[in-house]
Design a protein around this motif. Structure first.
Motif, PDB file in Angstrom:
ATOM      1  N   ILE A 130       0.627  -1.085   0.094  1.00 56.56           N
ATOM      2  CA  ILE A 130      -0.104  -0.038  -0.158  1.00 56.56           C
ATOM      3  C   ILE A 130       0.779   1.351   0.074  1.00 56.56           C
ATOM      4  O   ILE A 130       0.646   2.158  -0.801  1.00 56.56           O
ATOM      5  N   HIS A 131       2.102   1.372   0.755  1.00 59.19           N
ATOM      6  CA  HIS A 131       2.807   2.241   0.937  1.00 59.19           C
ATOM      7  C   HIS A 131       3.416   2.652  -0.549  1.00 59.19           C
ATOM      8  O   HIS A 131       3.636   3.811  -0.549  1.00 59.19           O
ATOM      9  N   TYR A 132       3.769   1.811  -1.314  1.00 64.82           N
ATOM     10  CA  TYR A 132       4.458   1.887  -2.620  1.00 64.82           C
ATOM     11  C   TYR A 132       3.191   2.171  -3.781  1.00 64.82           C
ATOM     12  O   TYR A 132       3.796   2.068  -4.901  1.00 64.82           O
ATOM     13  N   GLY A 133       1.956   2.258  -3.537  1.00 64.81           N
ATOM     14  CA  GLY A 133       1.271   2.470  -4.259  1.00 64.81           C
ATOM     15  C   GLY A 133       0.064   1.533  -5.124  1.00 64.81           C
ATOM     16  O   GLY A 133      -0.406   1.438  -6.008  1.00 64.81           O
ATOM     17  N   ALA A 134       0.135   0.080  -4.223  1.00 64.06           N
ATOM     18  CA  ALA A 134      -0.540  -0.790  -4.870  1.00 64.06           C
ATOM     19  C   ALA A 134      -2.214  -0.449  -4.789  1.00 64.06           C
ATOM     20  O   ALA A 134      -2.545   0.239  -3.679  1.00 64.06           O
ATOM     21  N   ARG A 135      -2.990  -0.905  -5.811  1.00 67.51           N
ATOM     22  CA  ARG A 135      -4.226  -0.470  -5.798  1.00 67.51           C
ATOM     23  C   ARG A 135      -5.166  -1.693  -5.485  1.00 67.51           C
ATOM     24  O   ARG A 135      -6.460  -1.270  -5.196  1.00 67.51           O
ATOM     25  N   VAL A 136      -4.539  -2.854  -5.606  1.00 66.34           N
ATOM     26  CA  VAL A 136      -5.529  -4.153  -4.973  1.00 66.34           C
ATOM     27  C   VAL A 136      -4.211  -5.044  -4.324  1.00 66.34           C
ATOM     28  O   VAL A 136      -3.024  -4.839  -4.979  1.00 66.34           O
ATOM     29  N   ILE A 137      -4.445  -5.621  -3.329  1.00 68.48           N
ATOM     30  CA  ILE A 137      -3.779  -6.729  -2.495  1.00 68.48           C
ATOM     31  C   ILE A 137      -4.200  -8.075  -3.202  1.00 68.48           C
ATOM     32  O   ILE A 137      -5.257  -8.376  -3.075  1.00 68.48           O
ATOM     33  N   LYS A 138      -3.096  -8.713  -3.376  1.00 68.61           N
ATOM     34  CA  LYS A 138      -3.369 -10.363  -3.590  1.00 68.61           C
ATOM     35  C   LYS A 138      -2.412 -11.125  -2.887  1.00 68.61           C
ATOM     36  O   LYS A 138      -1.342 -10.770  -2.699  1.00 68.61           O
ATOM     37  N   ILE A 139      -3.079 -12.082  -2.067  1.00 68.37           N
ATOM     38  CA  ILE A 139      -2.458 -12.818  -1.124  1.00 68.37           C
ATOM     39  C   ILE A 139      -2.473 -14.367  -1.469  1.00 68.37           C
ATOM     40  O   ILE A 139      -3.537 -14.708  -2.261  1.00 68.37           O
ATOM     41  N   VAL A 140      -1.503 -14.931  -1.250  1.00 67.99           N
ATOM     42  CA  VAL A 140      -1.484 -16.494  -1.735  1.00 67.99           C
ATOM     43  C   VAL A 140      -1.868 -17.057  -0.286  1.00 67.99           C
ATOM     44  O   VAL A 140      -1.160 -17.164   0.595  1.00 67.99           O
ATOM     45  N   VAL A 141      -3.014 -17.585  -0.353  1.00 68.40           N
ATOM     46  CA  VAL A 141      -3.674 -18.161   0.901  1.00 68.40           C
ATOM     47  C   VAL A 141      -3.298 -19.692   1.177  1.00 68.40           C
ATOM     48  O   VAL A 141      -2.896 -19.958   2.388  1.00 68.40           O
ATOM     49  N   ASP A 142      -3.005 -20.426  -0.002  1.00 68.48           N
ATOM     50  CA  ASP A 142      -2.808 -21.666   0.361  1.00 68.48           C
ATOM     51  C   ASP A 142      -1.812 -22.327  -0.461  1.00 68.48           C
ATOM     52  O   ASP A 142      -1.399 -23.681  -0.512  1.00 68.48           O
ATOM     53  N   ASP A 143      -1.351 -21.993  -1.500  1.00 68.86           N
ATOM     54  CA  ASP A 143      -0.014 -22.675  -2.405  1.00 68.86           C
ATOM     55  C   ASP A 143       1.164 -22.444  -1.941  1.00 68.86           C
ATOM     56  O   ASP A 143       2.156 -22.023  -2.384  1.00 68.86           O
ATOM     57  N   GLN A 144       1.409 -22.787  -0.509  1.00 69.97           N
ATOM     58  CA  GLN A 144       2.642 -22.814   0.264  1.00 69.97           C
ATOM     59  C   GLN A 144       2.272 -23.850   1.206  1.00 69.97           C
ATOM     60  O   GLN A 144       1.406 -24.476   1.454  1.00 69.97           O
ATOM     61  N   PRO A 145       3.509 -23.703   2.274  1.00 70.73           N
ATOM     62  CA  PRO A 145       3.225 -25.190   3.156  1.00 70.73           C
ATOM     63  C   PRO A 145       2.415 -24.949   4.378  1.00 70.73           C
ATOM     64  O   PRO A 145       2.165 -25.667   5.159  1.00 70.73           O
ATOM     65  N   TYR A 146       1.303 -23.760   4.245  1.00 70.41           N
ATOM     66  CA  TYR A 146       0.598 -23.249   5.093  1.00 70.41           C
ATOM     67  C   TYR A 146      -0.562 -22.675   4.660  1.00 70.41           C
ATOM     68  O   TYR A 146      -0.443 -22.375   3.456  1.00 70.41           O
ATOM     69  N   ILE A 147      -1.595 -22.704   5.311  1.00 72.61           N
ATOM     70  CA  ILE A 147      -3.001 -22.171   4.781  1.00 72.61           C
ATOM     71  C   ILE A 147      -3.273 -20.731   6.029  1.00 72.61           C
ATOM     72  O   ILE A 147      -3.050 -21.091   7.069  1.00 72.61           O
ATOM     73  N   TYR A 148      -3.528 -19.665   5.311  1.00 66.92           N
ATOM     74  CA  TYR A 148      -3.843 -18.576   6.273  1.00 66.92           C
ATOM     75  C   TYR A 148      -5.215 -18.976   7.138  1.00 66.92           C
ATOM     76  O   TYR A 148      -6.185 -19.348   6.191  1.00 66.92           O
ATOM     77  N   THR A 149      -5.250 -18.503   8.075  1.00 67.11           N
ATOM     78  CA  THR A 149      -6.520 -18.868   8.866  1.00 67.11           C
ATOM     79  C   THR A 149      -7.440 -17.447   8.409  1.00 67.11           C
ATOM     80  O   THR A 149      -7.174 -16.621   7.774  1.00 67.11           O
ATOM     81  N   VAL A 150      -8.760 -17.791   8.807  1.00 71.46           N
ATOM     82  CA  VAL A 150      -9.905 -16.861   8.722  1.00 71.46           C
ATOM     83  C   VAL A 150      -9.361 -15.631   9.297  1.00 71.46           C
ATOM     84  O   VAL A 150      -9.515 -14.550   8.860  1.00 71.46           O
ATOM     85  N   GLU A 151      -8.845 -15.570  10.618  1.00 69.80           N
ATOM     86  CA  GLU A 151      -8.426 -14.383  11.307  1.00 69.80           C
ATOM     87  C   GLU A 151      -7.122 -13.654  10.655  1.00 69.80           C
ATOM     88  O   GLU A 151      -7.323 -12.610  10.581  1.00 69.80           O
ATOM     89  N   ASP A 152      -6.583 -14.497  10.167  1.00 65.30           N
ATOM     90  CA  ASP A 152      -5.224 -13.894   9.149  1.00 65.30           C
ATOM     91  C   ASP A 152      -5.679 -13.162   8.372  1.00 65.30           C
ATOM     92  O   ASP A 152      -5.413 -12.012   7.998  1.00 65.30           O
ATOM     93  N   ILE A 153      -6.922 -13.688   7.452  1.00 68.77           N
ATOM     94  CA  ILE A 153      -7.337 -12.993   6.244  1.00 68.77           C
ATOM     95  C   ILE A 153      -8.047 -11.903   6.601  1.00 68.77           C
ATOM     96  O   ILE A 153      -8.053 -10.807   5.943  1.00 68.77           O
ATOM     97  N   LYS A 154      -8.882 -11.897   7.721  1.00 66.46           N
ATOM     98  CA  LYS A 154      -9.712 -10.982   8.155  1.00 66.46           C
ATOM     99  C   LYS A 154      -8.798  -9.823   8.476  1.00 66.46           C
ATOM    100  O   LYS A 154      -9.093  -8.440   8.257  1.00 66.46           O
ATOM    101  N   PHE A 155      -7.677 -10.006   8.923  1.00 67.09           N
ATOM    102  CA  PHE A 155      -6.919  -8.803   9.572  1.00 67.09           C
ATOM    103  C   PHE A 155      -6.364  -8.364   8.177  1.00 67.09           C
ATOM    104  O   PHE A 155      -6.239  -6.956   8.130  1.00 67.09           O
ATOM    105  N   ILE A 156      -5.899  -9.083   7.461  1.00 69.73           N
ATOM    106  CA  ILE A 156      -5.390  -8.342   5.865  1.00 69.73           C
ATOM    107  C   ILE A 156      -6.694  -7.586   5.171  1.00 69.73           C
ATOM    108  O   ILE A 156      -6.170  -6.507   4.646  1.00 69.73           O
ATOM    109  N   VAL A 157      -7.698  -8.194   5.255  1.00 74.39           N
ATOM    110  CA  VAL A 157      -9.131  -7.515   4.450  1.00 74.39           C
ATOM    111  C   VAL A 157      -9.178  -6.366   5.145  1.00 74.39           C
ATOM    112  O   VAL A 157      -9.409  -5.187   4.688  1.00 74.39           O
TER     113      VAL A 157
END
Length: 189
Positions: free
Chosen positions: A1-28
């Motif tokens: 956001i600091h560098y001007g992003a207009r949309v945030i894309k997160i990688v929820v599950d294509d990695q060794p762990y999966i973001y929790t609902v709470e993690d994603i709610k914080f980001i949102v």
């Protein structure tokens, strides 16, 4: 956001762990405070469910989506940007068995009334096709899924503009909006 992003894309599950609902709610929540939307890259049922429950704007890819997730996505206004690459692309990777899964998911999402947005993920080389030509090959997948041409056009224009938050600027043929027009000799449908 600091560098001007207009949309945030997160990688929820294509990695060794999966973001929790709470993690994603914080980001949102943080993105929303800055007036931005969050797109969620998801391939698993758990990741997609967590993302939808957390209130992301869109599921990107959404390889595995149950009817339960699709119904919740419709209810919460979460769009699907499915990136349904055509069969020849899957053949290149020896993963042609994925194609019927994506076509089925696209059909179910359409019939359940989920907002569909056309996305290509055109970053693979297929023959001598440009990225633009590659992006258009996804039309074959939408045809195979039986998505009506008018809905495909909406996914490529109105729905995409709304998801990206530029619907007040473009996405429709209307006075005062930016528009790219293509004239064809026949009915574009």
């Amino acid at each position: 956001i600091h560098y001007g992003a207009r949309v945030i894309k997160i990688v929820v599950d294509d990695q060794p762990y999966i973001y929790t609902v709470e993690d994603i709610k914080f980001i949102v929540g943080e993105a929303n405070r800055a007036g931005l939307k969050v797109a969620a890259h998801c391939h698993t049922l758990e990741g997609a469910m967590n993302a939808v429950k957390a209130g992301v704007a869109s599921i990107e890819h959404g390889t595995l989506l149950s009817d339960e997730i699709l119904k919740l996505a419709k209810q919460k206004g979460v769009a699907l940007v499915g990136t349904e690459m055509p069969l020849p692309v899957w053949d290149l990777f020896g993963a042609e068995q994925r194609y019927p899964i994506l076509i089925d998911r696209l059909q179910r999402a359409y019939h359940l009334g989920v907002t569909l947005v056309y996305g290509s993920d055109a970053l693979y080389e297929v023959g001598n096709l440009t990225r633009g030509e590659m992006a258009l090959t996804i039309l074959d997948s939408w045809k195979d899924a039986g998505i009506p041409p008018l809905e495909t056009l909406r996914a490529m224009t109105i729905n995409a503009a709304k998801l990206l938050g530029v619907d007040g600027e473009r996405g429709a043929v209307e006075a005062g909006l930016a528009a790219d027009l293509i004239a064809v000799p026949g009915n574009p449908l």
